[in-house]
Design an enzyme around this catalytic site. Structure first.
Site, PDB file in Angstrom:
ATOM      1  N   ARG A   1       9.743  -0.899  12.410  1.00  0.00           N
ATOM      2  CA  ARG A   1       8.461  -0.596  13.049  1.00  0.00           C
ATOM      3  C   ARG A   1       8.206  -1.656  14.114  1.00  0.00           C
ATOM      4  NH1 ARG A   1       3.609   0.666   8.786  1.00  0.00           N
ATOM      5  NH2 ARG A   1       2.408  -0.443  10.365  1.00  0.00           N
TER       6      ARG A   1
ATOM      7  N   ARG B   1     -11.150   0.790   7.718  1.00  0.00           N
ATOM      8  CA  ARG B   1     -10.656  -0.535   8.071  1.00  0.00           C
ATOM      9  C   ARG B   1     -11.729  -1.384   8.734  1.00  0.00           C
ATOM     10  NH1 ARG B   1      -4.752   0.823   8.363  1.00  0.00           N
ATOM     11  NH2 ARG B   1      -3.610  -1.101   8.639  1.00  0.00           N
TER      12      ARG B   1
ATOM     13  N   ARG C   1      11.808  -4.873   6.698  1.00  0.00           N
ATOM     14  CA  ARG C   1      11.406  -3.487   6.406  1.00  0.00           C
ATOM     15  C   ARG C   1      11.962  -2.519   7.457  1.00  0.00           C
ATOM     16  NH1 ARG C   1       5.231  -1.495   5.449  1.00  0.00           N
ATOM     17  NH2 ARG C   1       4.912  -1.970   7.652  1.00  0.00           N
TER      18      ARG C   1
ATOM     19  N   LYS D   1       0.827  -1.220   0.000  1.00  0.00           N
ATOM     20  CA  LYS D   1       0.000   0.000   0.000  1.00  0.00           C
ATOM     21  C   LYS D   1       0.860   1.268   0.000  1.00  0.00           C
ATOM     22  CE  LYS D   1      -2.580  -0.638   3.679  1.00  0.00           C
ATOM     23  NZ  LYS D   1      -2.035  -1.902   4.226  1.00  0.00           N
TER      24      LYS D   1
ATOM     25  N   ARG E   1      -1.953  -8.508  12.840  1.00  0.00           N
ATOM     26  CA  ARG E   1      -2.495  -7.463  11.946  1.00  0.00           C
ATOM     27  C   ARG E   1      -3.159  -8.108  10.738  1.00  0.00           C
ATOM     28  NH1 ARG E   1       2.760  -4.514  10.745  1.00  0.00           N
ATOM     29  NH2 ARG E   1       1.569  -3.190   9.361  1.00  0.00           N
TER      30      ARG E   1
END
Ligand code: AMP
Length: 213
Positions: free
Chosen positions: A154, A87, A121, A13, A165
């Protein structure tokens, strides 16, 4: 024009938002980035949000809609890309009543791919740019190419939180998606393909919408 971009964590995204925003001159509203900014600023709100994000849970709908609608007011009449909102079904309904969505783009990605992508990431907490330790490293380790801000992992990219998640996405965000399912406004793209292939397909959907609008 209001475009919403859906997808589980790690479906691309953020990457695709950057490309779409540049090509179609959209205002990018990422609710995750807005929430992380509150946390970085250590505001009263930020302090109450930290635990929720760290656990991979969703922030309550009332708070989220207030935050997002506050942002919408800042960009009257402008073309928007909403990344990370709605969401839940309740958020989708609230958005429909305030600023109806023109196009819902959905990136699909299986859990194993998401786990692999997010395991390396790293994120710039100043400007939000993302890197990957092996696929897309920063020129200087730990320093953002774009703004020279510090890079870090993160907290919610740890594998067990990514699983949480992902399951929240399946359980709650799919219900928000169902809201657009039969509207003719939804287009699903295979997020496992290369970023350029995904981008091409997303552009086809946007261009088609613009031709018929
Ligand atoms: P993201 O950067 O989109 O992956 O979002 C990071 C985290 O922010 C999510 O795991 C949620 O805790 C929170 N969040 C972002 N957008 C929303 C939303 N629309 N509703 C509830 N929580 C959200």
């Amino acid at each position: 024009m209001i475009v919403v971009l859906f997808g589980p964590p790690g479906s691309g995204k953020g990457t695709q938002s950057e490309k779409l925003v540049e090509k179609y001159h959209l205002v990018h509203l990422s609710t995750g980035a807005l929430l992380r900014r509150e946390i970085t600023q250590a505001s009263q709100l930020g302090l109450s949000l930290q635990g929720i994000l760290d656990r991979g849970e969703l922030v309550p709908d009332t708070l989220m809609t207030e935050l997002l609608f506050g942002q919408l007011k800042r960009y009257p009449g402008q073309a928007l890309l909403l990344d990370g909102f709605p969401r839940t079904r309740a958020q989708a309904e609230a958005l429909q009543a305030t600023a109806p969505v023109d196009l819902a783009l959905v990136l699909s990605a299986p859990l194993d791919l998401v786990l692999e992508r997010l395991s390396g990431r790293i994120l710039c907490h100043r400007c939000g740019a993302t890197y990957h330790r092996s696929h897309n490293p920063a020129r200087e380790a730990g320093v953002c190419d774009r703004c020279h801000g510090p890079l870090s992992v993160r907290p919610d990219d740890q594998p067990e939180i990514v699983r949480q998640r992902y399951s929240v996405y399946l359980a709650q965000t799919q219900a928000a998606l169902a809201f657009y399912q039969n509207s003719g406004k939804m287009r699903t793209v295979d997020g496992a393909r290369s970023p350029n292939q995904v981008f091409q397909e997303l552009c086809q959907a946007v261009d088609l919408y613009k031709v018929n609008a």
